[in-house]
Design an enzyme around this catalytic site. Structure first.
Site, PDB file in Angstrom:
ATOM      1  N   ARG A  57     139.958  85.260 138.119  1.00  0.00           N
ATOM      2  CA  ARG A  57     140.082  84.326 139.245  1.00  0.00           C
ATOM      3  C   ARG A  57     138.861  84.306 140.159  1.00  0.00           C
ATOM      4  O   ARG A  57     138.388  83.235 140.555  1.00  0.00           O
ATOM      5  CB  ARG A  57     141.325  84.660 140.090  1.00  0.00           C
ATOM      6  N   THR A  58     138.349  85.468 140.524  1.00  0.00           N
ATOM      7  CA  THR A  58     137.255  85.475 141.506  1.00  0.00           C
ATOM      8  C   THR A  58     136.046  84.742 140.930  1.00  0.00           C
ATOM      9  O   THR A  58     135.479  83.849 141.564  1.00  0.00           O
ATOM     10  CB  THR A  58     136.904  86.922 141.906  1.00  0.00           C
ATOM     11  N   LYS A  86     119.459  98.097 129.288  1.00  0.00           N
ATOM     12  CA  LYS A  86     118.211  98.817 128.958  1.00  0.00           C
ATOM     13  C   LYS A  86     117.855  99.837 130.031  1.00  0.00           C
ATOM     14  O   LYS A  86     116.805 100.455 129.983  1.00  0.00           O
ATOM     15  CB  LYS A  86     117.048  97.820 128.843  1.00  0.00           C
ATOM     16  N   ARG A 107     130.296  91.369 141.883  1.00  0.00           N
ATOM     17  CA  ARG A 107     131.393  92.342 141.821  1.00  0.00           C
ATOM     18  C   ARG A 107     130.864  93.566 141.106  1.00  0.00           C
ATOM     19  O   ARG A 107     130.173  93.446 140.080  1.00  0.00           O
ATOM     20  CB  ARG A 107     132.578  91.754 141.051  1.00  0.00           C
ATOM     21  N   HIS A 135     137.377  93.339 149.534  1.00  0.00           N
ATOM     22  CA  HIS A 135     137.440  92.090 148.789  1.00  0.00           C
ATOM     23  C   HIS A 135     137.634  90.974 149.819  1.00  0.00           C
ATOM     24  O   HIS A 135     138.706  90.385 149.930  1.00  0.00           O
ATOM     25  CB  HIS A 135     138.606  92.159 147.796  1.00  0.00           C
TER      26      HIS A 135
HETATM   27  C1  NCD Z   1     142.088  91.866 142.385  1.00  0.00           C
HETATM   28  C2  NCD Z   1     140.796  92.676 142.380  1.00  0.00           C
HETATM   29  O1  NCD Z   1     139.924  92.460 141.538  1.00  0.00           O
HETATM   30  O2  NCD Z   1     140.696  93.494 143.279  1.00  0.00           O
HETATM   31  N1  NCD Z   1     142.029  90.700 141.633  1.00  0.00           N
HETATM   32  C3  NCD Z   1     141.465  89.566 142.157  1.00  0.00           C
HETATM   33  O3  NCD Z   1     140.338  89.555 142.585  1.00  0.00           O
HETATM   34  N2  NCD Z   1     142.227  88.468 142.203  1.00  0.00           N
HETATM   35  C4  NCD Z   1     143.305  92.680 142.130  1.00  0.00           C
HETATM   36  C5  NCD Z   1     143.412  93.559 140.907  1.00  0.00           C
HETATM   37  O4  NCD Z   1     142.502  93.643 140.091  1.00  0.00           O
HETATM   38  O5  NCD Z   1     144.471  94.165 140.781  1.00  0.00           O
END
Ligand code: NCD
Length: 308
Positions: A57-58, A86, A107, A135
């Site tokens: 999703r992100t 590398k 991320r 987040h």
């Molecule tokens: C979450 C995350 O990556 O922290 N997911 C997200 O971004 N929608 C929650 C998770 O991974 O459980």
């Protein structure tokens, strides 16, 4: 309020007024996010999406947000396909990526990585999750969801359930809800309860917090925010096995719930929410996932200094 050039690392860097401004801009983005209206607002701008950890999703909603606004996207979803394989450092990867783009979304499994990247980069860094840390963009879309579903953020009683220790979404969300004076109940087994420093910070902001180990008093809850047990963050697999599957919400569990109570989940779900909940009016998690698009459109347009 000026967001141009700003990094988005932690929700703690935002005031309540700034959060409300992002949500207002997101509201205006809805017709574009739904594909009903075309926009060229970010034409000529490039977003790098650097994902050192899995994401559905992100990453996809950030990329959709950029493209819905007429911008372009470069990046990677698996660091194994890049020079990181590398031995290139994160610092060098960021310095290179920033010379190709106007904004970086990243991320990374290490807490503090986004803050560190922001020190190397001159383009805005948006944190798409740093380990068990923060987040912020998920937090903004969670707040947007509560506002859309319940009419306002204030005045709700919110239960956060599951892995409150390692879950970065609940670390960010509990802080932000405290800014809005929301009452919260933290439900987790003792070994996965919310870290003390997060509880203290929320209480300093004036939040009223209670804790529990089981889901009780559902009839008083307006928002039930369920989380996945964060398997990948456990240092010991035995420890994970002891708590895996500890909570499971199904349609029967919800028979006690208030009529307008919503169930949220940042997703992915593993087995915390039975698919039979999807058909109940309580299920808000797929609408929540969609809300990532307008909220991320708002953030991208703001940090890139574009006007609606
Ligand atoms: C979450 C995350 O990556 O922290 N997911 C997200 O971004 N929608 C929650 C998770 O991974 O459980």
């Amino acid at each position: 309020m000026n967001f141009k050039g700003r990094d988005v690392i932690s929700i703690k860097d935002f005031s309540k007024e700034e959060i409300l401004h992002v949500l207002d801009v997101a509201e205006k983005m809805l017709p574009i996010a739904e594909g009903r209206k075309k926009s060229e607002m970010l034409r000529g701008s490039i977003m790098s999406s650097l994902f050192f950890e899995p994401s559905t999703r992100t990453r996809l909603s950030f990329e959709a947000a950029m493209k819905r606004l007429g911008g372009d996207v470069i990046g990677f979803a698996r660091p194994g396909t890049t020079s990181i394989q590398k031995g290139e450092t994160m610092a060098d990867t960021i310095r290179t990526a920033e010379s190709y783009c106007d904004v970086i979304v990243m991320r990374h499994p290490h807490e503090g990585s986004a803050r560190m990247a922001a020190e190397f980069a001159t383009v805005p860094i948006i944190n798409g999750g740093d380990g068990a840390g923060h987040h912020p963009t998920q937090c903004l879309l969670d707040l947007f969801t509560i506002q859309r579903e319940k009419g306002s953020i204030e005045g709700n009683r919110v239960a956060l359930l599951g892995d409150l220790k390692y879950g970065r979404t609940v670390h960010s969300l509990s802080y932000a809800l405290s800014l809005f004076g929301v009452d919260m109940v933290f439900i987790a087994p003792p070994e996965l309860q919310m870290p003390h420093e997060v509880v203290e910070e929320c209480e300093e902001l004036g939040a009223h917090i209670s804790t529990a180990t089981t889901l009780e008093g559902l009839e008083d809850i307006d928002v039930l925010y369920v989380t996945r047990i964060q398997k990948e963050r456990f240092p010991d697999p035995e420890e994970y096995n002891r708590v895996a599957g500890i909570y499971r919400i199904d349609a029967h569990t919800l028979s006690e719930a208030k009529e307008g109570m919503i169930v949220m989940h940042p997703l992915p779900r593993v087995n915390e929410i039975s698919p039979d909940v999807d058909r109940t009016p309580h299920a808000a998690y797929f609408r929540q996932a969609f809300n990532g698009v307008p909220v991320r459109m708002a953030l991208l347009s703001l940090v890139l200094g574009a006007t609606a």
